[in-house]
Write a protein that holds these residues in place. Sequence first.
Motif, mmCIF file in Angstrom:
data_model
loop_
_atom_site.group_PDB
_atom_site.id
_atom_site.type_symbol
_atom_site.label_atom_id
_atom_site.label_comp_id
_atom_site.label_asym_id
_atom_site.label_seq_id
_atom_site.Cartn_x
_atom_site.Cartn_y
_atom_site.Cartn_z
ATOM 1 N N GLN A 139 4.381 49.315 13.609
ATOM 2 C CA GLN A 139 4.728 48.856 15.052
ATOM 3 C C GLN A 139 6.228 49.332 15.465
ATOM 4 N N MET A 140 6.239 49.582 16.471
ATOM 5 C CA MET A 140 7.666 50.001 17.001
ATOM 6 C C MET A 140 7.749 49.386 18.457
ATOM 7 N N HIS A 141 9.029 49.078 18.628
ATOM 8 C CA HIS A 141 9.278 48.678 20.065
ATOM 9 C C HIS A 141 10.829 49.098 20.390
ATOM 10 N N TYR A 142 10.890 50.481 21.246
ATOM 11 C CA TYR A 142 12.177 50.805 21.650
ATOM 12 C C TYR A 142 12.676 50.226 22.804
ATOM 13 N N GLN A 143 13.424 49.005 22.631
ATOM 14 C CA GLN A 143 13.877 48.105 23.506
ATOM 15 C C GLN A 143 15.139 48.935 24.216
ATOM 16 N N ASN A 144 15.809 49.601 23.202
ATOM 17 C CA ASN A 144 16.925 50.466 23.920
ATOM 18 C C ASN A 144 16.981 51.825 24.194
ATOM 19 N N HIS A 145 15.588 52.424 24.212
ATOM 20 C CA HIS A 145 15.859 53.762 24.256
ATOM 21 C C HIS A 145 14.299 54.072 24.872
ATOM 22 N N LEU A 146 14.128 55.099 25.782
ATOM 23 C CA LEU A 146 12.851 55.753 26.286
ATOM 24 C C LEU A 146 12.583 56.822 25.186
ATOM 25 N N GLU A 147 11.430 57.137 24.972
ATOM 26 C CA GLU A 147 10.980 58.284 24.068
ATOM 27 C C GLU A 147 9.748 59.072 24.592
ATOM 28 N N SER A 148 10.003 60.361 24.289
ATOM 29 C CA SER A 148 8.577 61.162 24.628
ATOM 30 C C SER A 148 8.580 61.832 23.198
ATOM 31 N N VAL A 149 6.962 61.972 22.777
ATOM 32 C CA VAL A 149 6.652 62.552 21.768
ATOM 33 C C VAL A 149 5.509 63.611 22.044
ATOM 34 N N PHE A 150 5.778 64.442 21.393
ATOM 35 C CA PHE A 150 4.768 65.772 21.556
ATOM 36 C C PHE A 150 4.257 66.098 20.118
ATOM 37 N N CYS A 151 3.028 66.051 19.901
ATOM 38 C CA CYS A 151 2.319 66.339 18.656
ATOM 39 C C CYS A 151 2.192 67.794 18.426
ATOM 40 N N MET A 152 2.611 68.142 17.292
ATOM 41 C CA MET A 152 2.400 69.711 16.972
ATOM 42 C C MET A 152 1.407 69.998 15.855
ATOM 43 N N SER A 153 1.317 68.955 15.093
ATOM 44 C CA SER A 153 -0.067 69.065 14.093
ATOM 45 C C SER A 153 -0.340 67.488 13.603
ATOM 46 N N GLY A 154 -1.382 67.639 12.978
ATOM 47 C CA GLY A 154 -1.983 66.378 12.697
ATOM 48 C C GLY A 154 -2.886 65.480 13.595
#
Length: 134
Positions: free
Chosen positions: A51-66
Amino acid sequence: MIVRTLQEAEQTERRIVDPNNNWESTRLLLKNDNMGFSFHITTIYEGADFQMHYQNHLESVFCMSGEGEVETLADGKVYPIKPGTVYVLDKHDKHILRASKEMKMACVFNPPIIGNEVHNKDGAYELTADEITD
Protein backbone atom coordinates in the motif's frame (compact mmCIF):
# COMPACT_ATOMS: atom_id res chain seq x y z
CA MET A 1 21.80 20.32 -20.46
CA ILE A 2 21.62 17.25 -18.27
CA VAL A 3 22.59 13.89 -19.77
CA ARG A 4 22.58 10.68 -17.74
CA THR A 5 22.24 7.02 -18.55
CA LEU A 6 20.20 4.58 -16.53
CA GLN A 7 23.13 2.16 -16.43
CA GLU A 8 25.46 4.78 -14.94
CA ALA A 9 22.86 6.04 -12.43
CA GLU A 10 22.21 2.47 -11.23
CA GLN A 11 25.84 2.37 -10.02
CA THR A 12 25.41 5.45 -7.78
CA GLU A 13 23.45 6.60 -4.74
CA ARG A 14 20.60 7.39 -7.16
CA ARG A 15 19.60 3.69 -6.97
CA ILE A 16 17.44 3.11 -3.91
CA VAL A 17 16.24 -0.33 -2.81
CA ASP A 18 13.06 -0.59 -0.74
CA PRO A 19 13.87 -1.91 2.75
CA ASN A 20 10.72 -4.08 2.49
CA ASN A 21 11.95 -5.68 -0.77
CA ASN A 22 9.00 -4.59 -2.95
CA TRP A 23 10.85 -2.32 -5.38
CA GLU A 24 14.00 -0.55 -6.43
CA SER A 25 14.15 2.87 -8.03
CA THR A 26 16.85 4.71 -9.94
CA ARG A 27 16.20 8.42 -9.68
CA LEU A 28 17.39 10.04 -12.91
CA LEU A 29 16.15 13.56 -12.12
CA LEU A 30 15.94 14.94 -8.59
CA LYS A 31 15.02 18.18 -6.88
CA ASN A 32 18.57 19.54 -7.17
CA ASP A 33 18.34 19.22 -10.97
CA ASN A 34 15.87 22.17 -10.83
CA MET A 35 13.33 20.80 -13.30
CA GLY A 36 10.29 21.10 -11.02
CA PHE A 37 9.70 17.32 -11.01
CA SER A 38 11.67 14.14 -10.42
CA PHE A 39 11.89 11.24 -12.86
CA HIS A 40 12.58 7.64 -11.86
CA ILE A 41 12.82 4.21 -13.42
CA THR A 42 11.34 1.86 -10.84
CA THR A 43 11.25 -1.93 -10.80
CA ILE A 44 8.36 -3.47 -8.88
CA TYR A 45 9.42 -6.99 -7.95
CA GLU A 46 7.25 -9.96 -8.94
CA GLY A 47 4.88 -10.84 -6.10
CA ALA A 48 5.02 -7.37 -4.55
CA ASP A 49 1.74 -6.33 -2.92
CA PHE A 50 1.94 -3.13 -0.89
CA GLN A 51 0.00 0.00 0.00
CA MET A 52 1.06 3.57 -0.76
CA HIS A 53 -0.44 6.96 -0.09
CA TYR A 54 1.53 9.87 -1.51
CA GLN A 55 0.04 12.58 0.70
CA ASN A 56 2.74 15.11 -0.23
CA HIS A 57 3.33 14.32 -3.91
CA LEU A 58 1.47 13.74 -7.14
CA GLU A 59 2.72 10.83 -9.25
CA SER A 60 2.33 9.67 -12.83
CA VAL A 61 3.40 6.10 -13.65
CA PHE A 62 3.95 4.53 -17.09
CA CYS A 63 4.41 0.75 -17.34
CA MET A 64 7.17 -0.22 -19.75
CA SER A 65 7.16 -3.97 -19.03
CA GLY A 66 5.58 -6.57 -16.77
CA GLU A 67 2.08 -7.03 -15.43
CA GLY A 68 0.13 -6.20 -12.33
CA GLU A 69 -2.69 -4.10 -10.99
CA VAL A 70 -3.39 -1.00 -8.96
CA GLU A 71 -6.34 -0.79 -6.59
CA THR A 72 -7.73 2.53 -5.37
CA LEU A 73 -8.75 2.11 -1.76
CA ALA A 74 -11.37 4.89 -1.73
CA ASP A 75 -13.64 2.96 -4.10
CA GLY A 76 -12.09 -0.53 -4.34
CA LYS A 77 -11.61 -0.29 -8.11
CA VAL A 78 -8.89 -2.50 -9.56
CA TYR A 79 -7.11 -1.46 -12.76
CA PRO A 80 -4.90 -3.87 -14.72
CA ILE A 81 -1.39 -2.71 -15.53
CA LYS A 82 0.51 -3.92 -18.58
CA PRO A 83 3.04 -2.33 -20.96
CA GLY A 84 1.64 0.92 -22.32
CA THR A 85 -0.58 1.64 -19.28
CA VAL A 86 -0.31 4.96 -17.47
CA TYR A 87 -1.92 5.66 -14.12
CA VAL A 88 -1.94 9.05 -12.46
CA LEU A 89 -2.38 9.61 -8.74
CA ASP A 90 -3.84 13.10 -9.21
CA LYS A 91 -5.79 13.15 -5.95
CA HIS A 92 -3.14 11.75 -3.61
CA ASP A 93 -4.97 8.44 -4.02
CA LYS A 94 -4.37 5.79 -1.36
CA HIS A 95 -3.69 2.64 -3.36
CA ILE A 96 -2.31 -0.88 -3.44
CA LEU A 97 0.14 -1.92 -6.13
CA ARG A 98 0.50 -5.59 -7.03
CA ALA A 99 2.96 -7.16 -9.48
CA SER A 100 2.11 -10.53 -10.97
CA LYS A 101 5.21 -10.22 -13.19
CA GLU A 102 8.13 -7.90 -12.47
CA MET A 103 7.22 -4.43 -13.74
CA LYS A 104 9.50 -1.66 -15.04
CA MET A 105 7.87 1.72 -14.54
CA ALA A 106 8.75 5.29 -15.52
CA CYS A 107 7.58 7.57 -12.70
CA VAL A 108 7.29 11.34 -12.37
CA PHE A 109 6.84 13.06 -8.99
CA ASN A 110 5.70 16.60 -8.25
CA PRO A 111 7.09 18.15 -6.16
CA PRO A 112 10.41 16.50 -6.97
CA ILE A 113 12.02 14.26 -4.39
CA ILE A 114 15.58 14.75 -3.14
CA GLY A 115 16.62 11.18 -3.91
CA ASN A 116 16.96 9.01 -0.81
CA GLU A 117 13.27 8.71 0.08
CA VAL A 118 11.57 5.44 0.92
CA HIS A 119 7.96 5.07 2.01
CA ASN A 120 7.07 6.02 5.58
CA LYS A 121 4.60 4.04 7.71
CA ASP A 122 1.69 5.65 5.78
CA GLY A 123 3.16 4.76 2.36
CA ALA A 124 4.19 8.36 1.61
CA TYR A 125 7.42 10.23 0.96
CA GLU A 126 8.15 12.93 3.52
CA LEU A 127 8.48 16.56 2.50
CA THR A 128 11.87 18.21 2.85
CA ALA A 129 12.25 21.07 5.34
CA ASP A 130 12.18 23.76 2.63
CA GLU A 131 9.00 22.27 1.09
CA ILE A 132 7.26 22.51 4.47
CA THR A 133 8.13 26.21 4.80
CA ASP A 134 7.32 27.16 1.16
